[in-house]
Design an enzyme around this catalytic site. Structure first.
Site, PDB file in Angstrom:
ATOM      1  N   TYR A 157       0.853  -1.191   0.000  1.00  0.00           N
ATOM      2  CA  TYR A 157       0.000   0.000   0.000  1.00  0.00           C
ATOM      3  C   TYR A 157       0.886   1.237   0.000  1.00  0.00           C
ATOM      4  O   TYR A 157       1.520   1.546   1.009  1.00  0.00           O
ATOM      5  CB  TYR A 157      -0.913  -0.037   1.229  1.00  0.00           C
ATOM      6  CG  TYR A 157      -1.897   1.105   1.373  1.00  0.00           C
ATOM      7  CD1 TYR A 157      -2.184   1.986   0.342  1.00  0.00           C
ATOM      8  CD2 TYR A 157      -2.574   1.281   2.584  1.00  0.00           C
ATOM      9  CE1 TYR A 157      -3.095   3.011   0.495  1.00  0.00           C
ATOM     10  CE2 TYR A 157      -3.497   2.306   2.756  1.00  0.00           C
ATOM     11  CZ  TYR A 157      -3.742   3.171   1.708  1.00  0.00           C
ATOM     12  OH  TYR A 157      -4.644   4.190   1.873  1.00  0.00           O
ATOM     13  N   LYS A 197      -1.396  -1.437  -4.090  1.00  0.00           N
ATOM     14  CA  LYS A 197      -2.409  -0.383  -4.060  1.00  0.00           C
ATOM     15  C   LYS A 197      -1.667   0.932  -4.234  1.00  0.00           C
ATOM     16  O   LYS A 197      -0.901   1.353  -3.363  1.00  0.00           O
ATOM     17  CB  LYS A 197      -3.207  -0.393  -2.749  1.00  0.00           C
ATOM     18  CG  LYS A 197      -4.243   0.731  -2.688  1.00  0.00           C
ATOM     19  CD  LYS A 197      -4.966   0.779  -1.346  1.00  0.00           C
ATOM     20  CE  LYS A 197      -5.926   1.971  -1.321  1.00  0.00           C
ATOM     21  NZ  LYS A 197      -6.636   2.090  -0.024  1.00  0.00           N
TER      22      LYS A 197
END
Length: 295
Positions: free
Chosen positions: A135, A163
């Site tokens: 992330y 992400k």
């Protein structure tokens, strides 16, 4: 081609009633997402207000979602912190509860360098042996996973996706040059850029707005995959997203999830709800969007 999911993963909110987790509202919300074509559910991330959830609360939420989803779509647990050992322990517990994958934010505050990032993420992946979504959200962490580092990490058998909340297409293109997109997925972390992100080869989005319009947001991805031009289809969603940008996530989205009956409009400090006038404007924007669907 094998990816954890393709299309829309929902960054799930946490419903509160009188500052307690409202488990029944959580179940109602998850059922709504499943009935409306969500392709994955991400639990205990930024949108869930994870910094203000206790360990017991995170585990209770995760277990509730896992049991309810019952393997119909992947459940991805946010377990990353700025402490590698604590991240390992949280990830091991998520695996024990039945999570399909974990999502690991870049270390924040203490931060590190790129070599430290590699060691941090690999140590967790080695210990847990569960698919990992990296992330990258530099706007919140003041730390980025450089494309060269993504390349190294993508070689790890358990690190399977990124992400990407950079909102930087040059970054996306640099990452794409260095990975095998057949085995490593790129998910946008920004709802407002999905049209171009999909056009540039992204496999999906980990979405905030999909908490309330999962079917419509997944339909956008499906249309793009069918070769359609989705610019016009995105326009009403874009208008709603503009209204949603009135404040910091998850403050505005919870004005909408509560409007749909998924808990009260409550957040935990230091987050506070919108002013009443802003809440009214946002909910009217949602009503306008839904009315437009029925025309």
């Amino acid at each position: 081609m094998t990816h954890l999911f393709e299309g829309v993963g929902v960054a799930l909110t946490t419903p509160f009633t009188n500052n307690k987790i409202n488990i029944e509202a959580l179940k109602t919300h998850v059922n709504f997402l499943l009935e409306n074509n969500a392709q994955a559910i991400i639990v205990n991330g930024t949108t869930a207000e994870s910094p203000t959830l206790t360990t017991d609360e995170k585990e209770r939420i995760l277990k509730t979602v896992i049991d309810l989803v019952d393997k119909r779509v992947p459940v991805i647990a946010g377990t990353g912190t700025n402490d590698t050992e604590k991240s390992i322990q949280a990830s091991i517990q998520a695996k024990a509860l039945g999570a399909d994958a974990i999502m690991l934010i870049t270390p924040y505050y203490n931060k590190t360098n790129q070599r430290g990032l590699v060691k941090h993420f690999e140590a967790i992946a080695d210990a847990v042996k569960l698919p990992v979504v990296l992330y990258n959200v530099p706007s919140r962490t003041n730390m980025t996973i450089e494309p060269e580092t993504v390349e190294i990490l993508s070689q790890h058998p358990y690190i399977v996706a990124l992400k990407d909340a950079t909102n930087d297409f040059e970054y996306l293109e640099e990452v794409k040059k260095r990975i095998d997109t057949n085995s490593f997925a790129l998910y946008s972390g920004n709802d407002d850029n999905v049209v171009e992100y999909y056009q540039r080869g992204g496999q999906g989005v980990i979405s905030v707005i999909a908490n309330v319009i999962p079917k419509e947001f997944q339909a956008l991805y499906d249309a793009q995959q069918s070769g359609l031009d989705i610019q016009d289809q995105f326009k009403p969603i874009g208008t709603l997203l503009s209204a949603l940008s009135v404040d910091i996530n998850p403050i505005p989205i919870k004005a909408l999830t509560s409007y749909l009956g998924f808990g009260n409009y409550e957040l935990r400090l230091p987050l506070v709800s919108l002013e009443d006038t802003d809440t009214k404007v946002l909910r009217e924007a949602y009503d306008t969007f839904k009315a437009g669907e029925n025309e």
